[in-house]
Motif scaffolding. Structure first.
Motif, PDB file in Angstrom:
ATOM      1  N   GLN A 129       8.817  -4.782   5.472  1.00  0.00           N
ATOM      2  CA  GLN A 129       8.552  -5.597   4.282  1.00  0.00           C
ATOM      3  C   GLN A 129       9.423  -6.850   4.263  1.00  0.00           C
ATOM      4  O   GLN A 129       8.962  -7.935   3.888  1.00  0.00           O
ATOM      5  CB  GLN A 129       8.795  -4.764   3.023  1.00  0.00           C
TER       6      GLN A 129
ATOM      7  N   GLU B 146       9.235 -14.510   6.024  1.00  0.00           N
ATOM      8  CA  GLU B 146       8.313 -15.455   6.669  1.00  0.00           C
ATOM      9  C   GLU B 146       7.452 -16.154   5.629  1.00  0.00           C
ATOM     10  O   GLU B 146       7.243 -17.373   5.689  1.00  0.00           O
ATOM     11  CB  GLU B 146       7.410 -14.727   7.672  1.00  0.00           C
ATOM     12  N   ASP B 147       6.968 -15.405   4.654  1.00  0.00           N
ATOM     13  CA  ASP B 147       6.079 -15.975   3.634  1.00  0.00           C
ATOM     14  C   ASP B 147       6.849 -16.790   2.594  1.00  0.00           C
ATOM     15  O   ASP B 147       6.429 -17.884   2.209  1.00  0.00           O
ATOM     16  CB  ASP B 147       5.301 -14.860   2.932  1.00  0.00           C
TER      17      ASP B 147
ATOM     18  N   GLU C  44       3.713  -3.228  14.471  1.00  0.00           N
ATOM     19  CA  GLU C  44       3.397  -4.148  13.382  1.00  0.00           C
ATOM     20  C   GLU C  44       3.531  -5.603  13.818  1.00  0.00           C
ATOM     21  O   GLU C  44       2.691  -6.443  13.498  1.00  0.00           O
ATOM     22  CB  GLU C  44       4.314  -3.886  12.185  1.00  0.00           C
ATOM     23  N   PHE C  45       4.594  -5.928  14.536  1.00  0.00           N
ATOM     24  CA  PHE C  45       4.910  -7.326  14.825  1.00  0.00           C
ATOM     25  C   PHE C  45       4.806  -7.716  16.300  1.00  0.00           C
ATOM     26  O   PHE C  45       4.741  -8.892  16.616  1.00  0.00           O
ATOM     27  CB  PHE C  45       6.338  -7.647  14.375  1.00  0.00           C
TER      28      PHE C  45
ATOM     29  N   ARG D 267      10.755  -8.497   6.823  1.00  0.00           N
ATOM     30  CA  ARG D 267      10.330  -9.487   7.818  1.00  0.00           C
ATOM     31  C   ARG D 267       9.124 -10.287   7.313  1.00  0.00           C
ATOM     32  O   ARG D 267       9.053 -11.500   7.496  1.00  0.00           O
ATOM     33  CB  ARG D 267       9.997  -8.779   9.143  1.00  0.00           C
ATOM     34  N   LYS D 268       8.193  -9.621   6.669  1.00  0.00           N
ATOM     35  CA  LYS D 268       7.037 -10.316   6.105  1.00  0.00           C
ATOM     36  C   LYS D 268       7.454 -11.232   4.959  1.00  0.00           C
ATOM     37  O   LYS D 268       6.971 -12.359   4.827  1.00  0.00           O
ATOM     38  CB  LYS D 268       6.003  -9.300   5.614  1.00  0.00           C
TER      39      LYS D 268
END
Length: 224
Positions: free
Chosen positions: A63, A69-70, A124-125, A65-66
């Motif tokens: 969560q 980035e956003d 995931e990445f 890492r997302k």
């Protein structure tokens, strides 16, 4: 956010300086930093609790890492599959650090308490695997089984035999930033070895820009 604000004052720097994710360790390394050395007792005494903690850390990692980035608009993307990080361009979106478990746990314990959580992140990445120190042979077997790990970074390349690890990676993963904390003389023998053709990025220490230019010129002459 701080760096974005500061870089707005320097447009040329803003184009060249990449803002990437912080130095995120792997789930087991994070758990070790939280608990300390008692973690090795808890793997036996509180097995279910340890899995709950590692699951929580892994979910938080994904969560986070997302989110960064956003929300913070990272500008580390080199292309669709690679990012700028650690002075290099690495495959995937994360460089997962795995220092503690791979040298401290048996192969069976490593798979149960570290690798299964690493895999969730790589699935995931996609990404690059990092470890300081020796990497045990059973790790290469696991890396070979996951196509989402297409890069590897050795924290202390001066302590490795390059021909041996080149053989172990067998063209399945790129080797990143080899020689980064050594002088150029450390790389010369490698550069002149005709058996080593591709799949590696190189780095070394220099005293100043002029020495860096001279080394690049010498490197280009070798491969001319």
């Amino acid at each position: 956010q701080f760096y974005h604000e500061k870089l707005q004052e320097y447009p040329k720097c803003a184009r060249g300086i990449k803002i990437t994710h912080p130095d995120m360790q792997g789930p087991f390394d994070i758990a070790h930093q939280i608990i300390g050395s008692d973690i090795f007792l808890l793997l036996y005494d509180q097995k279910e609790l340890m899995h709950e903690l590692l699951e929580l850390i892994t979910d938080t990692y994904l969560q986070y890492r997302k989110f960064i980035e956003d929300y913070y608009h990272l500008n580390d993307q080199a292309d669709e599959e690679m990012i700028y990080i650690h002075g290099d361009i690495c495959y995937g979106k994360v460089v997962l650090k795995d220092d503690t478990p791979q040298v401290s746990l048996s192969p069976k314990m490593y798979e149960e308490f570290s690798w299964q959580y690493n895999q969730q992140i790589f699935d995931e990445f996609k990404g690059t695997y990092h470890c300081c120190g020796r990497i045990n042979d059973h790790i290469y077997t696991l890396l070979d089984q996951n196509q989402n790990v297409q890069g590897i970074n050795y924290g202390n390349p001066e302590y490795h035999d390059f021909k041996e690890i080149y053989r172990k990676n067998n063209g399945k993963r790129a080797i990143y930033t080899w020689g980064w904390n050594q002088n150029y003389s450390y790389l010369k023998q490698l550069l002149e070895d005709k058996d080593i053709k591709t799949g590696i990025t190189l780095a070394c220490k220099v005293k100043d820009i002029e020495e860096g230019k001279r080394i690049i010129g010498e490197y280009l002459n070798i491969y001319a």
